[in-house]
Write a protein that holds these residues in place. Structure first.
Motif, mmCIF file in Angstrom:
data_model
loop_
_atom_site.group_PDB
_atom_site.id
_atom_site.type_symbol
_atom_site.label_atom_id
_atom_site.label_comp_id
_atom_site.label_asym_id
_atom_site.label_seq_id
_atom_site.Cartn_x
_atom_site.Cartn_y
_atom_site.Cartn_z
ATOM 1 N N SER A 38 0.822 -1.204 0.000
ATOM 2 C CA SER A 38 0.000 0.000 0.000
ATOM 3 C C SER A 38 0.869 1.272 0.000
ATOM 4 O O SER A 38 0.647 2.179 -0.808
ATOM 5 C CB SER A 38 -0.910 -0.037 1.231
ATOM 6 O OG SER A 38 -1.598 1.167 1.351
ATOM 7 N N PRO A 93 -6.080 3.895 2.889
ATOM 8 C CA PRO A 93 -5.898 3.941 4.343
ATOM 9 C C PRO A 93 -4.606 4.622 4.793
ATOM 10 O O PRO A 93 -4.497 5.044 5.940
ATOM 11 C CB PRO A 93 -5.886 2.462 4.737
ATOM 12 C CG PRO A 93 -5.482 1.732 3.510
ATOM 13 C CD PRO A 93 -5.953 2.529 2.350
ATOM 14 N N MET A 140 -2.760 3.276 -1.261
ATOM 15 C CA MET A 140 -4.063 2.718 -1.658
ATOM 16 C C MET A 140 -4.166 1.241 -1.301
ATOM 17 O O MET A 140 -3.172 0.528 -1.216
ATOM 18 C CB MET A 140 -4.267 2.900 -3.168
ATOM 19 C CG MET A 140 -4.310 4.363 -3.563
ATOM 20 S SD MET A 140 -4.310 4.624 -5.321
ATOM 21 C CE MET A 140 -6.022 4.329 -5.691
ATOM 22 N N ASP A 141 -5.388 0.803 -1.091
ATOM 23 C CA ASP A 141 -5.682 -0.608 -0.883
ATOM 24 C C ASP A 141 -6.860 -0.907 -1.806
ATOM 25 O O ASP A 141 -8.003 -0.608 -1.473
ATOM 26 C CB ASP A 141 -6.041 -0.830 0.592
ATOM 27 C CG ASP A 141 -6.420 -2.280 0.868
ATOM 28 O OD1 ASP A 141 -6.255 -3.117 -0.031
ATOM 29 O OD2 ASP A 141 -6.896 -2.561 1.976
ATOM 30 N N GLU A 195 -10.612 1.892 -4.250
ATOM 31 C CA GLU A 195 -11.429 2.928 -3.603
ATOM 32 C C GLU A 195 -11.034 3.244 -2.169
ATOM 33 O O GLU A 195 -11.513 4.223 -1.604
ATOM 34 C CB GLU A 195 -12.900 2.503 -3.662
ATOM 35 C CG GLU A 195 -13.366 2.417 -5.104
ATOM 36 C CD GLU A 195 -14.838 2.064 -5.243
ATOM 37 O OE1 GLU A 195 -15.540 1.996 -4.219
ATOM 38 O OE2 GLU A 195 -15.251 1.844 -6.394
ATOM 39 N N ARG A 196 -10.164 2.411 -1.598
ATOM 40 C CA ARG A 196 -9.757 2.672 -0.196
ATOM 41 C C ARG A 196 -8.340 3.225 -0.178
ATOM 42 O O ARG A 196 -7.445 2.725 -0.865
ATOM 43 C CB ARG A 196 -9.777 1.371 0.615
ATOM 44 C CG ARG A 196 -11.181 0.879 0.946
ATOM 45 C CD ARG A 196 -11.112 -0.220 1.996
ATOM 46 N NE ARG A 196 -10.593 0.267 3.263
ATOM 47 C CZ ARG A 196 -9.525 -0.232 3.896
ATOM 48 N NH1 ARG A 196 -8.853 -1.232 3.379
ATOM 49 N NH2 ARG A 196 -9.119 0.279 5.048
#
Ligand code: T4K
Length: 366
Positions: free
Chosen positions: A208, A221, A214-215, A218-219
Motif C-alpha cells: 500500500s 488507508p 491505496m488498498d 477505492e480505499r
C-alpha cells in the motif's frame, strides 16, 4: 594520464541479448509496472538468494528506507551513524525523526555498540545502523540492546547484498533491512531497492505505502507515495542475478590483489577480512593515517593518472550544510577522523588485476 579512466565503480550489465529476451514478454503483455509478473518473480528469487523470509521491492534504496521507517511507525529519536551516504540521515530527517549520532568503530567503521546505550532516551524508538562498505555490524550486540530497551532495528543494508553471517542472510537480522540495487551496487536493477523483514504482516503495508497508500481502487488507508519498481527494472535484476556470484568472485580477486600489495604498508590501514562472514567485496576503503602523503594528496596523484577513487564517506552527514547548527560533529570523533583520511579505491567485478596494480603503483610510488 591513461586513455580510459578507472572509475571507483562500474555497473554490472548482463549480455544485451539476454536482457532483450527478458524484455520480450513485457512487450507482448504491455504490463510495464505496478507489481507485475517480473517484479513478483524477482522478489521470489531474491527471497531465496538473500536467505530471508520476506522481500518487498521499491523504485530505489532511499525510498525503501523511508517506507521502512514509515511501516515500522518510528517516532522521536533514532540512533544511527553519520559515517554513511547522505541517504541514511536524510531518510530519517525527511520522516520527521531526529537522528542521534553514535560513533563508529576504528576497525570496520560500523556503529560502536558500546556507545549506543548512553544515547538512549525516553524518545528513542529505533536503531538504524549501517553495514558500511559491506562490513557487517555487531548484529548480536545490537539485538541485545534493542530487546532490553524495546527498540526497533532497521539496518541500512545498501552495501551488503549477498553477505551471510554464520550461514544466515544478513537481511534476516533486526526488524528490517534495506538493500540498494542502484547501478553502482554489487547487484543492480539500474535503480531499485528492497526491504527484507521477518514479520509477514508488513507485506500488505509495504504494498500500500509504495502505491500511494491505496488498498484496491477505492480505499486509501495510508498516506503513501509512488515507489514501485518497474517491470523493465525487474527484468534487469532477473538477468543480473544470474551473474552475481561470478561477479562477486571477480571483486574478490581484485580485493585479494589490493590486500597483497597494500597490507602492512606503514600508514595505510585496510579492513581485515571478517571471520564467519561470507563477504561481497562491495567497496575497498583505505585509511591513510601517518602515510607519507595525506589522503587528499594521494587522491590528487591518482586523479593525475586518470584514476578516480572517491572519498566515501566524506564529509560525515552531521556536518552537511543542510544540517548546519543542528548537530555537534565532535560527538563522533572516530567518524570525523576516519572521514578525513579515507579513500574508496576502484573496485568492480571486471577490474583488471593490471589496473589494481596501477592503482597500487601510483599510491606506493607517490
Ligand atoms: N544507504 C547507503 C549506505 C548508500 O550508500 C546508498 C547509496 C543509499 C542508502 C541509497 O540507495 P539508492 O537510493 O541509491 O538505491 C553513488 C550511488 O549513486 C549511490 O547509490 C550510493 N549509495 C553511493 C555510495 O554511490 P555517487 O554520488 O557517488 O554517484 P556518482 O554518480 O558520482 O557515481 C559514482 C561512480 O560510478 C562514478 O565514478 C561514476 C560511476 N557510474 C555511475 C553511474 C550512475 C557509472 O560508471 N555508471 C553509472 O551509471 O553515489
Amino acid at each position: 594520464m591513461r586513455e580510459e579512466p578507472i572509475l571507483v565503480v562500474r555497473p554490472s550489465l548482463p549480455p544485451l541479448e539476454e536482457y532483450i529476451e527478458e524484455l520480450r514478454p513485457i512487450w507482448d503483455s504491455r504490463w510495464l509496472t505496478n507489481a507485475g509478473p517480473k517484479s513478483k518473480q524477482l522478489a521470489e528469487q531474491l527471497k531465496s538468494h538473500l536467505k530471508v523470509d520476506n522481500v518487498e521491492l521499491f523504485a530505489n534504496g532511499h525510498l525503501a528506507l523511508e517506507l521502512a521507517i514509515s511501516a515500522l511507525g518510528l517516532k522521536g529519536e533514532v540512533i544511527t551513524t553519520p559515517y554513511t551516504f547522505a541517504s541514511t540521515t536524510h531518510a530519517i530527517v525527511r520522516s520527521g525523526l531526529t537522528p542521534v549520532f553514535c560513533d563508529i568503530k576504528e576497525d570496520d567503521y560500523t556503529i560502536d555498540v558500546s556507545k549506543i546505550e548512553s544515547l538512549i532516551t525516553a524518545r528513542t524508538s529505533a536503531i538504524i545502523p549501517v553495514h558500511v562498505y559491506g562490513n557487517v555490524c555487531d548484529v548480536a550486540g545490537i539485538d541485545a540492546i534493542a530487546r532490553k530497551h524495546g527498540l526497533k532495528v532497521l539496518y541500512d543494508a545498501a552495501h551488503v547484498f549477498g553477505v551471510e553471517v554464520g550461514g544466515k542472510g544478513v537481511g534476516s537480522f533486526g526488524d528490517m533491512s534495506m538493500f540498494s540495487f542502484h547501478a553502482t551496487k554489487v547487484f543492480n536493477t539500474v535503480e531499485g531497492g528492497a526491504v527484507t523483514f521477518g514479520d509477514p504482516a508488513y507485506a500488505a503495508k509495504f504494498e500500500s505505502l509504495r502505491q500511494f497508500g491505496m488498498d484496491g481502487q477505492e480505499r486509501v488507508p495510508l498516506i503513501g507515495t509512488n515507489a514501485k519498481l518497474t517491470e523493465v527494472h525487474a527484468a534487469m535484476g532477473i538477468c543480473n542475478l544470474r551473474h552475481t556470484d561470478e561477479q562477486i568472485a571477480g571483486r574478490r580477486r581484485a580485493v585479494l590483489r589490493y590486500r597483497e600489495r597494500l597490507d602492512g604498508v606503514r600508514g595505510i590501514k585496510l579492513c581485515k577480512p571478517a571471520v564467519g562472514v561470507k563477504e561481497n567485496y562491495a567497496y575497498f576503503p583505505v585509511v591513510f593515517d601517518g602515510y607519507k602523503l595525506d589522503r587528499d594528496e594521494v587522491l590528487a596523484k591518482l586523479n593525475e593518472r586518470g584514476i578516480y577513487a572517491r572519498k566515501y564517506f566524506y564529509p560525515i552527514t552531521s556536518s552537511f550544510e543542510c544540517y548546519h547548527g543542528m548537530f555537534e560533529i565532535q560527538e563522533t570523533p572516530v567518524a570525523l577522523r576516519v572521514s578525513k583520511r579515507v579513500l574508496a579505491l576502484p573496485l568492480y567485478h571486471d577490474l583488471a588485476i593490471e589496473a589494481v596494480d596501477e592503482v597500487c603503483d601510483t599510491i606506493l610510488g607517490a
